[in-house]
Design an enzyme around this catalytic site. Structure first.
Site, PDB file in Angstrom:
ATOM      1  N   HIS A  15      -4.120 -17.160  -8.620  1.00 36.30           N
ATOM      2  CA  HIS A  15      -4.255 -18.496  -8.048  1.00 36.30           C
ATOM      3  C   HIS A  15      -2.922 -19.126  -7.687  1.00 36.30           C
ATOM      4  O   HIS A  15      -1.920 -18.965  -8.381  1.00 36.30           O
ATOM      5  CB  HIS A  15      -5.005 -19.409  -9.023  1.00 36.30           C
ATOM      6  CG  HIS A  15      -4.275 -19.644 -10.316  1.00 36.30           C
ATOM      7  ND1 HIS A  15      -3.383 -20.672 -10.485  1.00 36.30           N
ATOM      8  CD2 HIS A  15      -4.294 -18.966 -11.491  1.00 36.30           C
ATOM      9  CE1 HIS A  15      -2.900 -20.636 -11.717  1.00 36.30           C
ATOM     10  NE2 HIS A  15      -3.430 -19.604 -12.351  1.00 36.30           N
ATOM     11  N   ASP A  16      -2.913 -19.811  -6.555  1.00 39.30           N
ATOM     12  CA  ASP A  16      -1.760 -20.573  -6.074  1.00 39.30           C
ATOM     13  C   ASP A  16      -0.566 -19.707  -5.703  1.00 39.30           C
ATOM     14  O   ASP A  16       0.529 -20.223  -5.451  1.00 39.30           O
ATOM     15  CB  ASP A  16      -1.314 -21.624  -7.102  1.00 39.30           C
ATOM     16  CG  ASP A  16      -2.426 -22.593  -7.448  1.00 39.30           C
ATOM     17  OD1 ASP A  16      -2.801 -23.395  -6.583  1.00 39.30           O
ATOM     18  OD2 ASP A  16      -2.944 -22.526  -8.594  1.00 39.30           O
ATOM     19  N   GLY A  43      -0.656 -16.306 -11.663  1.00 37.22           N
ATOM     20  CA  GLY A  43      -0.709 -17.522 -10.875  1.00 37.22           C
ATOM     21  C   GLY A  43       0.670 -18.041 -10.512  1.00 37.22           C
ATOM     22  O   GLY A  43       1.654 -17.791 -11.207  1.00 37.22           O
TER      23      GLY A  43
END
Length: 256
Positions: free
Chosen positions: A119-120, A137
């Site tokens: 994520h991100d 992440g």
């Protein structure tokens, strides 16, 4: 172009020439631009935006919600650019509101079997992420970087442009641009000479970058002292700018 055994949510938006193989599932909030090929048994969840001429192979999971415990179902997304190849079993997670709310894959990347982008994270352009490499992440990967098989990258780390990580590297700090690392924990070994040569860097540029590597890693200088010397050298060599920028932007410290 869409196999009748595929499931495509009515709210998904697919260009007329997108090919979708049997047993693939494309959920709501998914946008797929022209020239894309989605093989069989692919799952794509939204919100996800996929650009042009991407090829996604079987059993890839694209746009799934992150397992980050802070995530509570907020509307985050995954954005994929153009001309990417996403091979079998790759997993790409959407972002979180605690960071960018978006995971981003650029253009002309190759993500090989079972690679993971958390994520991100942000993956630039012309990168290769080899089998079973995993980005936690908030990881940023610069253009033309190559991550060897089973490379593990800790959250919030940055991999600089044209960097190379050897097979099985465990990265817990930032990797400067152009640098080759290996080991667990990863250590800086040299400039990525072969990769740079293949991309058209001249002998003079390679010599300058090797001199810069020695300034950072072999002279016993503090990083600020090495940066001062590099900035003087950069007046006559633009290639050093990416290296200097990667050092200046490091927040976790660089691999040693």
């Amino acid at each position: 172009m869409i196999d009748p055994r595929a499931i495509v949510d009515p709210s998904a938006t697919l260009a007329p020439d997108v090919q979708v193989g049997p047993f693939s599932v494309i959920g709501p909030g998914v946008e797929i631009d022209s020239g894309c090929i989605i093989e069989s048994h692919v799952v794509i969840k939204g919100p996800t935006q996929i650009g042009k001429h991407n090829h996604i192979f079987q059993f890839a999971s694209v746009g799934e919600a992150t397992p980050d415990l802070k995530y509570n179902g907020e509307p985050t997304r995954l954005v994929i650019g153009d001309h990417n190849v996403i091979r079998e079993g790759v997993t790409l997670h959407r972002g979180t509101v605690q960071d960018r709310s978006e995971t981003t894959i650029g253009n002309h990347n190759l993500l090989m079997v079972y690679a993971h982008v958390g994520h991100d994270s942000v993956v630039g352009n012309h990168c290769v992420i080899v089998n079973n490499a995993a980005l936690a992440g908030h990881v940023h990967v610069g253009d033309w970087a190559i991550l060897g098989g089973f490379t593990l990258v800790h959250q919030f780390c940055k991999i600089g442009a044209h960097a190379f990580t050897a097979m099985g590297s465990a990265i817990g700090k930032d990797v400067p641009a152009y640098v080759t690392v290996s080991g667990n924990p990863a250590e800086a070994k040299s400039i990525n000479t072969e990769g740079l040569r293949r991309r058209g860097f001249s002998k003079e540029q390679l010599a300058t970058l090797n001199k810069a590597f020695k300034l950072i890693y072999r002279r016993g200088l503090r990083l600020e002292e090495a940066l001062a010397s590099l900035e003087e050298m950069a007046v006559n060599e633009a290639a050093l700018t990416a290296l200097i920028d990667s050092l200046r932007s490091s927040e976790r410290g660089i691999v040693r």
